[in-house]
Scaffold this motif. Structure first.
Motif, mmCIF file in Angstrom:
data_model
loop_
_atom_site.group_PDB
_atom_site.id
_atom_site.type_symbol
_atom_site.label_atom_id
_atom_site.label_comp_id
_atom_site.label_asym_id
_atom_site.label_seq_id
_atom_site.Cartn_x
_atom_site.Cartn_y
_atom_site.Cartn_z
ATOM 1 N N PHE A 37 -16.274 -5.204 15.364
ATOM 2 C CA PHE A 37 -16.541 -5.086 13.580
ATOM 3 C C PHE A 37 -18.080 -6.065 13.739
ATOM 4 N N VAL A 38 -18.009 -6.518 14.689
ATOM 5 C CA VAL A 38 -18.877 -8.107 14.412
ATOM 6 C C VAL A 38 -20.839 -6.796 14.391
ATOM 7 N N THR A 39 -21.123 -6.592 15.267
ATOM 8 C CA THR A 39 -22.274 -5.207 14.939
ATOM 9 C C THR A 39 -22.351 -4.344 13.863
ATOM 10 N N THR A 40 -20.890 -4.203 13.438
ATOM 11 C CA THR A 40 -21.037 -2.571 12.460
ATOM 12 C C THR A 40 -20.878 -3.919 11.212
ATOM 13 N N TYR A 41 -20.553 -5.219 10.651
ATOM 14 C CA TYR A 41 -20.246 -5.787 9.600
ATOM 15 C C TYR A 41 -21.435 -7.085 9.132
ATOM 16 N N ALA A 42 -21.795 -7.554 10.624
ATOM 17 C CA ALA A 42 -23.272 -8.610 10.104
ATOM 18 C C ALA A 42 -24.141 -8.218 9.918
ATOM 19 N N SER A 43 -24.635 -6.360 9.718
ATOM 20 C CA SER A 43 -25.622 -6.006 9.516
ATOM 21 C C SER A 43 -26.213 -6.519 8.368
ATOM 22 N N SER A 44 -27.753 -5.912 7.324
ATOM 23 C CA SER A 44 -27.843 -6.874 6.396
ATOM 24 C C SER A 44 -27.293 -5.669 5.070
ATOM 25 N N ALA A 45 -26.878 -4.269 5.775
ATOM 26 C CA ALA A 45 -26.537 -3.127 4.159
ATOM 27 C C ALA A 45 -25.369 -4.003 4.484
ATOM 28 N N LYS A 46 -24.411 -5.074 4.694
ATOM 29 C CA LYS A 46 -22.687 -5.112 4.445
ATOM 30 C C LYS A 46 -23.313 -6.449 4.163
ATOM 31 N N HIS A 47 -24.214 -7.586 3.656
ATOM 32 C CA HIS A 47 -24.335 -8.430 3.378
ATOM 33 C C HIS A 47 -24.159 -8.272 1.922
ATOM 34 N N GLY A 48 -23.010 -9.511 1.751
ATOM 35 C CA GLY A 48 -22.483 -9.820 0.090
ATOM 36 C C GLY A 48 -22.076 -8.054 -0.213
ATOM 37 N N MET A 49 -21.387 -7.682 0.140
ATOM 38 C CA MET A 49 -21.407 -6.019 0.286
ATOM 39 C C MET A 49 -19.469 -6.617 -0.589
ATOM 40 N N TYR A 50 -18.525 -6.976 -0.033
ATOM 41 C CA TYR A 50 -17.609 -7.461 -0.581
ATOM 42 C C TYR A 50 -16.365 -8.603 -1.447
#
Length: 203
Positions: A37-50
């Motif tokens: 979970f952390v390594t997938t969603y801590a990325s810049s690509a997921k920033h402010g996405m949801y």
């Protein structure tokens, strides 16, 4: 009246001399991601996405709860909603095991505004009543593969909360994109402050 479960069960007949036109049905979309979970969603690509994140029977699986909270904040937009339901029974490998009151403090310090916070006074059993006898032990003939499982705790008090990600001081368009390295650096600072080992950093 029986609820219609399948589309085929729905009829469009006449009522009071008027016919009902067919309404378009939006097919829901569901996907899942395999990985940490952390390594997938801590990325810049997921920033402010949801706009919202729901965690169900999840937060007490964290090795380091700071990492989960930082990752969820990274995922959410300004004023995004975090909804949680589940136990707070940290597993043996958890580096941090805050109480529910301490957890609330951590969440608020991380930049969330708590709208609702409730710890149930009623214990909820993990096992279905049909799988245990009057003493709470598994019934004869019921094993782990058939239903009942042994757990460290046989019941839990659900923690329910709703929190809002506070707005950043700058307008959203002016906020520089948070890189994965920046987030990892922040988590490393948390590790140094708490004396805990981060799952990102080798010992």
């Amino acid at each position: 009246k029986i609820n219609h479960i399948y589309k085929q069960q729905q009829s469009h007949g006449r009522e009071n001399g008027q016919s009902h036109s067919k309404q378009s049905v939006q097919v829901p979309s569901l996907s899942y991601t395999v990985g940490d979970f952390v390594t997938t969603y801590a990325s810049s690509a997921k920033h402010g996405m949801y706009g919202s994140v729901a965690t169900c029977f999840f937060i007490d699986t964290a090795t380091n709860i700071y990492e989960y909270i930082s990752t969820i904040r990274n995922m959410l937009r300004n004023n995004g909603v975090w909804i949680n339901l589940g136990p707070v029974q940290w597993h043996r490998n958890a580096q941090l095991q805050p109480s529910t009151n301490e957890l609330r403090d951590i969440i608020e310090l991380a930049g969330f505004r708590v709208l609702h916070w409730e710890v149930s006074e009623k214990l909820v059993a993990y096992r279905h009543p049909n799988d245990v006898d009057s003493s709470g032990s598994p019934k004869s003939g019921v094993n782990a593969s058939e239903g009942a499982r042994f757990t460290r705790s046989e019941a839990y008090r659900p923690l329910k909360f709703v929190a809002i990600r506070k707005e950043d001081k700058l307008d959203h368009e002016d906020i520089p994109t948070q890189s994965n390295g920046d987030l990892l650096s922040a988590l490393e600072k948390v590790k140094l402050l708490t004396g805990r080992r981060s799952i990102f950093m080798p010992t």
